[in-house]
Write an enzyme that holds these catalytic residues in place. Structure first.
Site: not given
Ligand code: F6R
Length: 627
Positions: A92, A118-119, A500, A504, A507, A523, A622
């Site tokens: 990524w 990774n990093g 939320e 959803k 994204e 407002h 993710k």
């Molecule tokens: C949205 C989503 C992200 C995570 C965020 C935190 O659907 O998945 O907004 O919630 O990147 O991720 P965690 O919970 O793994 O720290």
């Protein structure tokens, strides 16, 4: 210590920051094992991928491609040999294009070192200049290639560990790496600083990965590398050492390979599967923790701070994204039930402010993955300031879980879809348990505790009833798919639900959506409403119901199209809203667990109606392991 990951350079870079790596030594075909491992890590990035494998006679094959793991798998089909050792990577990119040349593994210009990373190497610009001045020719634009070239510079035949430690002493930044030398087939050296690395051991099998989900079925034991630790794997086993090459003994844990969650169970996408899992996953979160007869909960993970729970005068909850929305519900829950002041902080802001926390503060850190860089940094900052930290985490053994000291696992099982759904409801369930625990120490009676638990226990069945409306929600998706804007409104406990729902939708479907407290609409956001604009209003029948109806009327007066989430039995709301979805009645503090579900389904079905892949939205990964 948190490492700042700031890229300030005019040179175009293709950093490979939030990525997944796997390494394997064993009798099975390394090519297959590595590609399967990458599939489990695809949530960490999916813009390009690659692997390097040694055949039994010591020949190295390299295979890289742009795109997802499926593209790599196709390309790799041409490699028909038997390979016994290899390393692989899914990427990524943080900067620049995701091209084949920038994909990992990277090979040093002298062809001796192969490396995946990774990093981010922060001082790569200087290192690259120094190496180029010595005549090293770079092929890619990545920061990672610097590492491969640097290891090669220090490499003497047969001494890979020494070369890696020398190279790592020169770099600043974060890394989880796996390195091989072309004249040492059958050896992999791994190292970690800031990016997770787990080592798996099985009968004739040694491997490493960014996360344990990528370990093959042969693995029966594992251990985690800590920052600045290295591991050397070969046919003789493993050795772990520090950057000074001093041997380190690791605690080895049992590992049970889990196959049950590894597929979509007949669902077309992980996102839908995970939405439908929620009645079970929320029950998994409270099962074994509730004491219905005493109206109490038993949270073994908080046992270490049990005696001190009474002493905390305030609570700070920190998290990112969807977990931050769960934290907001947590604020309402704890303040409502236990009367303890709660503040919710974006983890990404936390350490750049001067947060007022100290020994009187309990800091709850929420993370599904347990690896989010900002959340981890907030955790470390809170600890540094003397606060007591407890984690609310899904992935067992993750860095946040290990560094929290205490906390509770939400037990949602692997969440594969990039968009978080079941983790959200399990996080809220965990927060409800904590709120109940705190409330029972102060203002909540035993009988109130008992009825709260009864309500909690009835939730999975009520959630099933919400899910039964999936096809009605799907029917709405076609109408939505041409929209470019959408508003989500809610009040009280349902303001975080509105946030939320909007997250959803944007994204996964790429439709712009805003979540707002319903009363705030006038407002500003009301200016956006025009004929036919969809406005999703979370309007269950609680204290502010009438006021929300007034908000709906304000939308209707401007010809917005209202989709309402209402309480079962509330038919009168049909006079105000264009479309209504019902959720069963439940006490208000637990209602977000039901009202969020139609919004998850709506986002999913709209995305599918648009022909997009909800499991892998563009530009996202993710686990966000960079700042
Ligand atoms: C949205 C989503 C992200 C995570 C965020 C935190 O659907 O998945 O907004 O919630 O990147 O991720 P965690 O919970 O793994 O720290």
């Amino acid at each position: 210590m948190a490492v700042p990951l700031i890229f300030r350079s005019s040179v175009m870079v293709c950093g490979a920051s939030m990525c997944g790596i796997v390494g394997y030594i064993g009798d099975k075909n390394a090519r297959t094992i590595l590609v399967e491992g990458l599939k489990s890590l695809e949530y960490r990035g999916y813009d390009s991928a690659g692997f390097a494998v040694f055949s039994a006679d010591g020949r190295l094959e390299l295979c890289k491609t742009e795109g997802k793991i499926s593209a790599l798998e196709k390309k790799a089909a041409g490699l028909t040999g038997h390979y016994t050792c290899g390393i692989a990577h899914t990427r990524w990119a943080t900067h620049g294009a995701a091209t084949e040349v920038n994909a990992h593994p990277h090979i040093s210009s002298d062809g001796r070192i192969v490396l995946v990373h990774n990093g981010i190497i922060e001082n790569y610009v200087n290192l690259r200049r120094l190496l180029e001045a010595e005549g090293v020719v770079f092929r890619s634009e990545t920061d990672t290639e610097v590492l491969a070239q640097l290891v090669a510079k220090f490499y003497e035949p047969g001494r890979l560990v020494e070369a890696v430690t020398s190279a790592l002493k020169s770099v600043q930044g974060t890394y989880g790496i796996a390195v091989m030398a072309t004249d040492m087939p059958g050896t992999i050296v791994g190292a970690r600083n800031g990016s997770p690395l787990v080592v798996g051991i099985g009968e004739g099998t040694w491997c490493l990965a960014s996360d344990k989900s990528a370990l093959p079925a042969e693995v029966s034991k594992l251990f985690y590398l800590e920052d600045t630790e290295l591991v050397c794997l070969d046919d003789d086993g493993y050795r772990t050492m520090s950057l000074e090459n001093v041997e380190i003994r690791k605690e080895v844990l049992e590992f049970q390979y889990e196959i049950e969650h590894a597929d979509k169970n007949g669902y077309p996408h992980y996102m839908l599967k995970e939405i439908f899992e929620q009645p079970r996953t929320i029950a998994d979160c409270f099962r074994g923790r509730i004491l219905p007869e005493q109206g109490m909960v038993k949270l073994g993970g908080l046992a270490a701070i049990e005696d001190r729970l009474r002493d905390f005068s305030r609570i700070v909850i920190t998290a990112c994204g969807t977990s931050w929305h769960a934290a907001l519900v947590g604020e309402y829950l704890i303040e409502e039930l236990a009367g303890i002041p709660v503040e919710v902080e974006y983890a990404s802001e936390f350490r750049y402010r001067n947060p007022v926390i100290g020994p009187e503060t309990l800091v709850l850190v929420i993370s599904q993955s347990g690896e989010t860089a900002d959340t981890l940094a907030a955790l470390r900052e809170a600890k540094m300031r003397g606060a007591t930290v407890a984690g609310i985490v899904n992935v067992t053994g993750s860095t946040i879980a290990r560094e929290s000291g205490c906390g509770i696992y939400i037990h949602a099982g692997p969440e594969k879809s990039v968009a978080s759904t079941k983790a959200f409801t399990s996080q809220v369930t965990a927060l409800a348990l904590i709120a109940l625990r705190l409330a029972r120490m102060s203002k909540m009676s035993g009988s109130q505790g008992m009825s709260f638990i009864q309500e909690l226990m009835r939730l999975p069945e009520k959630m099933e009833r919400v899910l039964e409306q999936a096809s009605a929600i799907r029917a709405l998706a076609d109408e939505f798919k041409g929209q470019s804007n959408c508003l989500y409104l809610g009040r009280g406990f349902h303001f975080p639900v509105a946030l939320e729902g909007a997250l959803k939708l944007k994204e996964v479907s790429y439709i712009h959506a805003e979540g707002y407290p319903a009363a705030e609409m006038k407002h500003g956001p009301i200016a956006l409403i025009e004929k036919g604009m969809p406005v999703v209003v979370v309007a269950p029948r609680y204290g502010v119901y009438e006021k929300v109806i007034s908000n709906i009327e304000e939308i209707r007066a401007r010809k917005g199209r209202v989709i309402a989430i209402a309480t079962e039995g509330d038919e009168s709301i049909r006079r105000h809203a264009d479309v209504v979805f019902h959720v069963p009645d439940v006490i208000e503090p637990l209602s977000p667990l039901l009202t969020v579900v139609p919004l998850q389904l709506l986002a999913y079905y709209i995305t599918v109606a648009k022909g997009l892949d909800p499991d892998m939205p563009r530009n996202l990964a993710k686990s966000v392991t960079v700042e």
